[in-house]
Scaffold this motif. Sequence first.
Motif, PDB file in Angstrom:
ATOM      1  N   ASP A  78      67.085  24.434  91.467  1.00  0.00           N
ATOM      2  CA  ASP A  78      66.498  23.301  92.181  1.00  0.00           C
ATOM      3  C   ASP A  78      67.267  22.975  93.459  1.00  0.00           C
ATOM      4  O   ASP A  78      66.696  22.475  94.430  1.00  0.00           O
ATOM      5  N   GLU A  79      68.562  23.251  93.471  1.00  0.00           N
ATOM      6  CA  GLU A  79      69.353  23.040  94.682  1.00  0.00           C
ATOM      7  C   GLU A  79      69.025  24.097  95.746  1.00  0.00           C
ATOM      8  O   GLU A  79      68.979  23.805  96.942  1.00  0.00           O
ATOM      9  N   LEU A  80      68.800  25.321  95.300  1.00  0.00           N
ATOM     10  CA  LEU A  80      68.522  26.414  96.225  1.00  0.00           C
ATOM     11  C   LEU A  80      67.089  26.373  96.762  1.00  0.00           C
ATOM     12  O   LEU A  80      66.809  26.875  97.853  1.00  0.00           O
ATOM     13  N   MET A  81      66.187  25.785  95.993  1.00  0.00           N
ATOM     14  CA  MET A  81      64.757  25.859  96.317  1.00  0.00           C
ATOM     15  C   MET A  81      64.402  25.352  97.712  1.00  0.00           C
ATOM     16  O   MET A  81      63.658  26.027  98.435  1.00  0.00           O
ATOM     17  N   PRO A  82      64.902  24.171  98.163  1.00  0.00           N
ATOM     18  CA  PRO A  82      64.496  23.719  99.501  1.00  0.00           C
ATOM     19  C   PRO A  82      64.898  24.697 100.607  1.00  0.00           C
ATOM     20  O   PRO A  82      64.155  24.884 101.570  1.00  0.00           O
ATOM     21  N   ARG A  83      66.050  25.317 100.467  1.00  0.00           N
ATOM     22  CA  ARG A  83      66.486  26.307 101.459  1.00  0.00           C
ATOM     23  C   ARG A  83      65.580  27.536 101.421  1.00  0.00           C
ATOM     24  O   ARG A  83      65.163  28.056 102.453  1.00  0.00           O
ATOM     25  N   TYR A  84      65.267  27.993 100.210  1.00  0.00           N
ATOM     26  CA  TYR A  84      64.380  29.138 100.040  1.00  0.00           C
ATOM     27  C   TYR A  84      63.009  28.840 100.641  1.00  0.00           C
ATOM     28  O   TYR A  84      62.437  29.664 101.375  1.00  0.00           O
ATOM     29  N   ALA A  85      62.457  27.656 100.355  1.00  0.00           N
ATOM     30  CA  ALA A  85      61.144  27.277 100.877  1.00  0.00           C
ATOM     31  C   ALA A  85      61.163  27.200 102.401  1.00  0.00           C
ATOM     32  O   ALA A  85      60.214  27.626 103.066  1.00  0.00           O
ATOM     33  N   GLU A  86      62.231  26.663 102.950  1.00  0.00           N
ATOM     34  CA  GLU A  86      62.341  26.548 104.403  1.00  0.00           C
ATOM     35  C   GLU A  86      62.402  27.923 105.060  1.00  0.00           C
ATOM     36  O   GLU A  86      61.818  28.143 106.129  1.00  0.00           O
ATOM     37  N   LEU A  87      63.089  28.872 104.435  1.00  0.00           N
ATOM     38  CA  LEU A  87      63.144  30.234 104.972  1.00  0.00           C
ATOM     39  C   LEU A  87      61.748  30.837 105.050  1.00  0.00           C
ATOM     40  O   LEU A  87      61.394  31.483 106.044  1.00  0.00           O
ATOM     41  N   ILE A  88      60.946  30.653 104.008  1.00  0.00           N
ATOM     42  CA  ILE A  88      59.585  31.182 104.021  1.00  0.00           C
ATOM     43  C   ILE A  88      58.752  30.468 105.079  1.00  0.00           C
ATOM     44  O   ILE A  88      58.031  31.097 105.859  1.00  0.00           O
ATOM     45  N   TYR A  89      58.848  29.151 105.122  1.00  0.00           N
ATOM     46  CA  TYR A  89      58.065  28.375 106.092  1.00  0.00           C
ATOM     47  C   TYR A  89      58.394  28.804 107.525  1.00  0.00           C
ATOM     48  O   TYR A  89      57.507  28.908 108.373  1.00  0.00           O
ATOM     49  N   ASN A  90      59.669  29.045 107.790  1.00  0.00           N
ATOM     50  CA  ASN A  90      60.103  29.368 109.151  1.00  0.00           C
ATOM     51  C   ASN A  90      59.953  30.836 109.516  1.00  0.00           C
ATOM     52  O   ASN A  90      60.213  31.210 110.662  1.00  0.00           O
ATOM     53  N   GLY A  91      59.546  31.674 108.566  1.00  0.00           N
ATOM     54  CA  GLY A  91      59.269  33.065 108.896  1.00  0.00           C
ATOM     55  C   GLY A  91      60.357  34.059 108.562  1.00  0.00           C
ATOM     56  O   GLY A  91      60.323  35.209 109.033  1.00  0.00           O
ATOM     57  N   PHE A  92      61.313  33.672 107.724  1.00  0.00           N
ATOM     58  CA  PHE A  92      62.448  34.549 107.428  1.00  0.00           C
ATOM     59  C   PHE A  92      62.311  35.256 106.080  1.00  0.00           C
ATOM     60  O   PHE A  92      63.300  35.411 105.365  1.00  0.00           O
ATOM     61  N   TRP A  93      61.102  35.675 105.734  1.00  0.00           N
ATOM     62  CA  TRP A  93      60.893  36.369 104.455  1.00  0.00           C
ATOM     63  C   TRP A  93      61.750  37.633 104.365  1.00  0.00           C
ATOM     64  O   TRP A  93      62.312  37.945 103.318  1.00  0.00           O
ATOM     65  N   PHE A  94      61.856  38.371 105.445  1.00  0.00           N
ATOM     66  CA  PHE A  94      62.597  39.639 105.422  1.00  0.00           C
ATOM     67  C   PHE A  94      64.058  39.469 105.845  1.00  0.00           C
ATOM     68  O   PHE A  94      64.707  40.431 106.233  1.00  0.00           O
TER      69      PHE A  94
END
Length: 406
Positions: A308-324
């Motif tokens: 749950d602590e990591l999730m917001p960072r993970y979600a932000e990476l996807i939202y901002n385009g850093f999937w790869f």
Amino acid sequence: MATKRDVKKVVLAYSGGLDTSIILKWLQTEFGAEVVTFTADLGQGEELTPAREKAERAGVKDIRIVDVREEFCRDFVFPMFRANAVYEGTYLLGTSIARPLISKHLVDIARETGADAIAHGATGKGNDQVRFELSAYALNPDIKVIAPWRDWEFKSRTDLIDFAEKNQILVTKDKRGEAPFSVDANLLHSSSEGKVLEDPAETPPPYVFMRTVSPEEAPDKPTVIIIGFKNGDPVSIDGKAMKPHELLAALNDLGRDNGIGRLDLVENRFVGMKSRGIYETPGGTILLVAHRAIESITLDRGAAHLKDELMPRYAELIYNGFWFSPEREMLQAAIDLSQRNVEGEVRLKLYKGNVIVEGRSSPKSLYSDALVTFEDDHGAYDQKDAAGFIKLNALRLRTLAKRDGR
């Protein structure tokens, strides 16, 4: 930025709509380039034959229409849902997660056909331009990217329509006026933005919602379903095993009929502005609730809280385009490791926009009746031990209180 001199062949992300049809012609006339069109069948619910026909009329010789629904769910949507990823507390990232998949195919086709560049129809104000291009550069650092909305001279939709009419590009009647809003859709969700939705104080008109009935119009009788999980991924509904894209489509139908998955959101775009959007994610909304329910009995507290602590960072990476990006892949490795024992079944009640957990069970459950019972636990837990536990945890608080005179 690619120059006209060094581009002879371009792979275009092509929907067959007005904007990408104009981009196709613009690439042909302004660059003198051969265009390869790529249309992804992401389960958007539209007939894709017209896209092929429009590309053929435009003289395109290499037309790619690819069914990527299974790949989309298996390799992008389900890994994201293992993380329970939600951007800014509510957005299930339906548009964001589709962009790296499209970019991957654009880059692969460019490599296969010897194309000099790829092109997309994202505007210079939105997030998608960032997502497309960051993904493309991560997969091919030397790829050239053409973003017509940032380069061409057109300033308005009237300019686009004038260009279309001069070049015999079909303009449907509703495109001659101001479009009421713009829509992006795939198997996970649909999003609507702009025009009638731009004022966040105004209630969205009912016709904006395309994937769900209103909760008020949903059946008065609840629907009960059981979702089976294995390694953190949903694998069955009511005991019937399904492929990833089939399962998500079935959840979409269940969510649609029960008015589930509507969201009215003002979000913070990566480029800096706020935007208001209407999202519909019926199946994803059900899946998120179910996944958190099965995790509640199979994940250790430390692992669950760290996720749950990591999730917001993970979600932000996807939202901002850093999937790869390496950081997303690092987080994914940790998340996937946490899912090894996330298996079992969750029973849900779907009712008038609500997803209600009714029960959950797992052969890997950490839930212990012997520990939590109010009856005699036969020595499984000595309540006297709690006194020392509390005193040790209170030590620093008592020390602070004495120093501060409390």
